[in-house]
Scaffold this active site. Structure first.
Site, PDB file in Angstrom:
ATOM      1  CG  ASP A 152       2.287  25.494 -33.758  1.00  0.00           C
ATOM      2  OD1 ASP A 152       1.803  26.630 -33.589  1.00  0.00           O
ATOM      3  OD2 ASP A 152       2.385  24.944 -34.865  1.00  0.00           O
ATOM      4  N   GLY A 202       3.896  35.335 -33.400  1.00  0.00           N
ATOM      5  CA  GLY A 202       4.199  36.724 -33.053  1.00  0.00           C
ATOM      6  C   GLY A 202       3.091  37.444 -32.311  1.00  0.00           C
ATOM      7  CG  ASP A 223       2.894  28.563 -40.879  1.00  0.00           C
ATOM      8  OD1 ASP A 223       3.012  29.050 -39.737  1.00  0.00           O
ATOM      9  OD2 ASP A 223       2.455  27.424 -41.098  1.00  0.00           O
TER      10      ASP A 223
HETATM   11  C1  GAL Z   1       1.891  25.694 -37.862  1.00  0.00           C
HETATM   12  C2  GAL Z   1       3.348  26.108 -37.707  1.00  0.00           C
HETATM   13  C3  GAL Z   1       4.143  25.378 -38.766  1.00  0.00           C
HETATM   14  C4  GAL Z   1       3.986  23.896 -38.566  1.00  0.00           C
HETATM   15  C5  GAL Z   1       2.511  23.496 -38.564  1.00  0.00           C
HETATM   16  C6  GAL Z   1       2.314  22.050 -38.182  1.00  0.00           C
HETATM   17  O1  GAL Z   1       1.132  26.338 -36.904  1.00  0.00           O
HETATM   18  O2  GAL Z   1       3.469  27.494 -37.832  1.00  0.00           O
HETATM   19  O3  GAL Z   1       5.499  25.769 -38.697  1.00  0.00           O
HETATM   20  O4  GAL Z   1       4.596  23.531 -37.358  1.00  0.00           O
HETATM   21  O5  GAL Z   1       1.782  24.294 -37.663  1.00  0.00           O
HETATM   22  O6  GAL Z   1       0.970  21.689 -38.082  1.00  0.00           O
END
Ligand code: GAL
Length: 400
Positions: A152, A202, A223
């Site tokens: 991420d 994306g 998200d």
């Molecule tokens: C976001 C991600 C989520 C989750 C979250 C955890 O950036 O899109 O799916 O993983 O971080 O902190």
């Protein structure tokens, strides 16, 4: 004499061919040949997830029949991370006392374990991520027995992209792609078939380069949330991306919210149907120990799962829009076609009757299977279709 030497020579040749065929290395099985299926901790537990929650999820995957329906990955999302020691080794925090033991627990149930990190110094929840320790972390995941990594972007923007290239968007993109390639390479170097999930919402048309950095799936949007506008918005963003998805490399419209929030039963069914049409990874994110029977029935519908997992791996295209009604189709490996008629609107479609155009979309009239009722229905040119608000008619049309 000549004849027998001929035979000997032919025998040697055959023997040599057979030996070379035997010794030729078998191609490694494709990682994520069909969209990954499993469960991820974030949508329900978020930062509160513990080792016990993961064990419960693994047990429930088996007890509910979800494992046997195809859900194999149990993915720990953010907040398992502790601190690095003097050797740079990242330790787990107190919520996850024994990651190797947890991997063994999950594997013993015929399931696989997923983990989470990112290319920055910090994860999105502010825990330790992999910047500068990519190979070391990848090796540690492999040693633990991890089968899946979600990577991420999070603080990589602040840690690397902005300091190095604040006003240079192309350079920012280059830095980000290089960071994803670095972890992709580190994972491959472990020699383990670890699924690599890119999560950077994306940006910079990830679908164009995700596979080249070793990605098996990549998030295409921000998200997902457990409400219809979020699901509808994400679905809308998938139109036009079909050509980028296929065996081993999938567009990821984010995890499932089936069973979460205030989604109605119809909305849950429509969400699951459309993710299956998209050949999306199916990562449930609900409270498995308290799953209602009607939610389990949605998540384990064999024919809808078969649609998602169809080996041809062709993502659906949106082929027709009439007000709040959308038609999506996808071709299937056996020559069948899947058709979804989705009603986005706030009213039952009968209030403004929708007539199903078949011929203009290359579809034929005749019997088709309704994948939610299991009944055969007769499709006819311009037939009126009535669909509840935020619901879907999902059919499989046999090849002619
Ligand atoms: C976001 C991600 C989520 C989750 C979250 C955890 O950036 O899109 O799916 O993983 O971080 O902190």
């Amino acid at each position: 004499m000549r004849c027998s030497s001929c035979l000997v020579a032919a025998g040697l040749l055959l023997c040599a061919l057979a030996t070379s065929a035997q010794s030729a290395p078998k191609p490694a099985p494709l990682v994520a040949a069909t969209p990954p299926m499993g469960w991820n901790s974030w949508n329900f537990f978020a930062e509160k997830v513990t080792e016990q929650d993961i064990k419960n999820a693994a047990d429930q995957m088996v007890a509910t029949g979800m494992r046997d329906a195809g859900y194999v990955y149990i993915n720990i999302d953010d907040t398992w991370e502790g601190e690095r020691d003097a050797q740079g080794i990242l330790h787990t925090n107190s919520k996850f006392p024994d990651m190797k033991g947890l991997a063994d627990y999950v594997h013993a149930r015929g399931l696989k374990l997923g983990i989470y990190s990112g290319p920055g110094a910090k994860t999105c929840a502010g825990y330790t991520a992999s910047l500068g320790h990519e190979e070391q972390d990848a090796k540690m995941y492999a040693d633990w027995g991890v089968d899946y990594l979600k990577y991420d972007l999070c603080s990589f923007r602040e840690d690397v992209m902005y300091p190095k290239a604040l006003h240079d968007r192309p350079e920012q993109a280059r830095l980000m792609i290089a960071a994803y390639a670095k972890m992709g390479k580190a994972i491959q170097s472990t020699g383990k078939p670890i699924v690599y999930s890119l999560c950077q919402y994306g940006w910079d048309s990830v679908w164009e380069w995700g596979a080249s950095v070793g990605g098996n799936l990549w998030r295409t949007t921000g998200d997902v949330e457990a409400n219809w506008p979020s699901i509808a918005m994400i679905l809308n963003a998938q139109a036009g991306l079909a050509d980028y998805s296929g065996p081993g490399h999938w567009n990821d419209p984010d995890m499932l919210e089936v069973g979460n929030g205030d989604l109605s039963l119809d909305e849950n069914r429509a969400h699951f149907s459309m993710w299956a049409m998209l050949a999306a990874p199916l990562l449930a994110g609900n409270d498995l120990p308290h799953m209602k029977p009607e939610i389990k029935a949605i998540l384990t519908n064999k024919e809808v799962i078969a649609l998602d997992q169809d080996p041809l791996g062709k993502q659906a295209r949106r082929v027709y829009v009439d007000g709040e009604v959308e038609l999506w189709t996808r071709p299937l490996a056996n020559g069948d076609t899947a058709l979804a008629v989705l009603n986005h609107g706030p009213e039952r479609v009968a209030t403004h009757p929708f007539h199903l155009p078949l011929a203009s979309l290359g579809l034929h009239a005749g019997p088709a299977k309704n994948l939610w009722t299991g009944a055969m229905i007769a499709l006819a040119e311009n037939m009126p279709v009535e669909i509840a608000r935020h619901d879907v008619l999902l059919v499989r049309i046999p090849a002619k």
